[in-house]
Design a protein around this motif. Sequence first.
Motif, mmCIF file in Angstrom:
data_model
loop_
_atom_site.group_PDB
_atom_site.id
_atom_site.type_symbol
_atom_site.label_atom_id
_atom_site.label_comp_id
_atom_site.label_asym_id
_atom_site.label_seq_id
_atom_site.Cartn_x
_atom_site.Cartn_y
_atom_site.Cartn_z
ATOM 1 N N ARG A 36 0.824 -1.209 0.000
ATOM 2 C CA ARG A 36 0.000 0.000 0.000
ATOM 3 C C ARG A 36 0.858 1.258 0.000
ATOM 4 O O ARG A 36 0.535 2.235 -0.669
ATOM 5 N N ALA A 37 1.949 1.230 0.728
ATOM 6 C CA ALA A 37 2.834 2.397 0.782
ATOM 7 C C ALA A 37 3.483 2.652 -0.569
ATOM 8 O O ALA A 37 3.646 3.805 -0.975
ATOM 9 N N HIS A 38 3.834 1.586 -1.282
ATOM 10 C CA HIS A 38 4.494 1.757 -2.576
ATOM 11 C C HIS A 38 3.523 1.980 -3.729
ATOM 12 O O HIS A 38 3.854 2.675 -4.686
ATOM 13 N N LEU A 39 2.337 1.380 -3.655
ATOM 14 C CA LEU A 39 1.414 1.458 -4.777
ATOM 15 C C LEU A 39 0.286 2.456 -4.558
ATOM 16 O O LEU A 39 -0.316 2.930 -5.518
ATOM 17 N N SER A 48 -5.606 -2.861 -5.735
ATOM 18 C CA SER A 48 -4.425 -3.328 -6.470
ATOM 19 C C SER A 48 -3.285 -3.656 -5.530
ATOM 20 O O SER A 48 -2.604 -4.657 -5.701
ATOM 21 N N ALA A 49 -3.059 -2.794 -4.534
ATOM 22 C CA ALA A 49 -1.978 -3.039 -3.571
ATOM 23 C C ALA A 49 -2.246 -4.323 -2.793
ATOM 24 O O ALA A 49 -1.324 -5.111 -2.543
ATOM 25 N N ASP A 50 -3.496 -4.543 -2.425
ATOM 26 C CA ASP A 50 -3.836 -5.767 -1.691
ATOM 27 C C ASP A 50 -3.661 -7.002 -2.572
ATOM 28 O O ASP A 50 -3.240 -8.054 -2.093
ATOM 29 N N ASP A 51 -3.973 -6.867 -3.865
ATOM 30 C CA ASP A 51 -3.755 -7.981 -4.793
ATOM 31 C C ASP A 51 -2.263 -8.299 -4.913
ATOM 32 O O ASP A 51 -1.871 -9.475 -4.947
ATOM 33 N N VAL A 52 -1.438 -7.266 -4.980
ATOM 34 C CA VAL A 52 0.011 -7.471 -5.070
ATOM 35 C C VAL A 52 0.513 -8.119 -3.783
ATOM 36 O O VAL A 52 1.357 -9.019 -3.819
ATOM 37 N N ALA A 53 -0.023 -7.688 -2.641
ATOM 38 C CA ALA A 53 0.368 -8.304 -1.366
ATOM 39 C C ALA A 53 0.030 -9.794 -1.365
ATOM 40 O O ALA A 53 0.816 -10.613 -0.870
ATOM 41 N N GLN A 54 -1.115 -10.130 -1.923
ATOM 42 C CA GLN A 54 -1.491 -11.546 -2.018
ATOM 43 C C GLN A 54 -0.513 -12.298 -2.925
ATOM 44 O O GLN A 54 -0.120 -13.419 -2.618
ATOM 45 N N GLU A 55 -0.099 -11.660 -4.033
ATOM 46 C CA GLU A 55 0.887 -12.284 -4.915
ATOM 47 C C GLU A 55 2.213 -12.498 -4.186
ATOM 48 O O GLU A 55 2.893 -13.508 -4.402
#
Length: 191
Positions: A36-39, A48-55
């Motif tokens: 979240r801090a980066h995206l 989107s940030a949460d999706d990336v965290a899941q990835e």
Amino acid sequence: MTAQEAELVSRAVRSDPVATAALLAGLRPGVVRYCRAHLGRIGGAYTSADDVAQEVCLATLRALPRFRDEGRPFSAFVYRIAANKVADAQRAALRYLSLAPVDTLPDRPDVAPGPEQQAVATDDARRLSQLLDQLSPTHREIIVLRVAVGLPAEEVGGVLGMSAAAVRMAQSRALAHLRKLARDSVDEVPA
């Protein structure tokens, strides 16, 4: 890495499902904050940030059998994966930037922040991002990991290959530089 964390990681590497679940449960909140801090937000949401965290969590699971303890905290291993996934997401966002059409109108009023609040929040995020972009990559990463994610200096040092004291000193310098940049940007009048 503490002895308890080392034991948990060791069991997870050996495919112990209980240890793996406990390890991921402990790491996930920090990974979400990091992403979240980066995206940031898109359209007022962190989807989107949460999706990336899941990835990141899935990539960590896939990479877990290959993990070798080299004296660094396990979080250094995880945040290296996170940094790569965030960079991939940023590149993809630049490639596929588009607006989605709205097919239906909602039945109820939207309780989400209105356009003015979103504009102010977006502008604040843009200004903060511009300020962070003026820092060196190391200082920027230290600020994100220490302030946004909330990692202790020891873990940030493990991620960046620095001592905890060096991380604290660099954080102090980075924050002082950010304060000066923020003061200077307040004096500027946007066009």
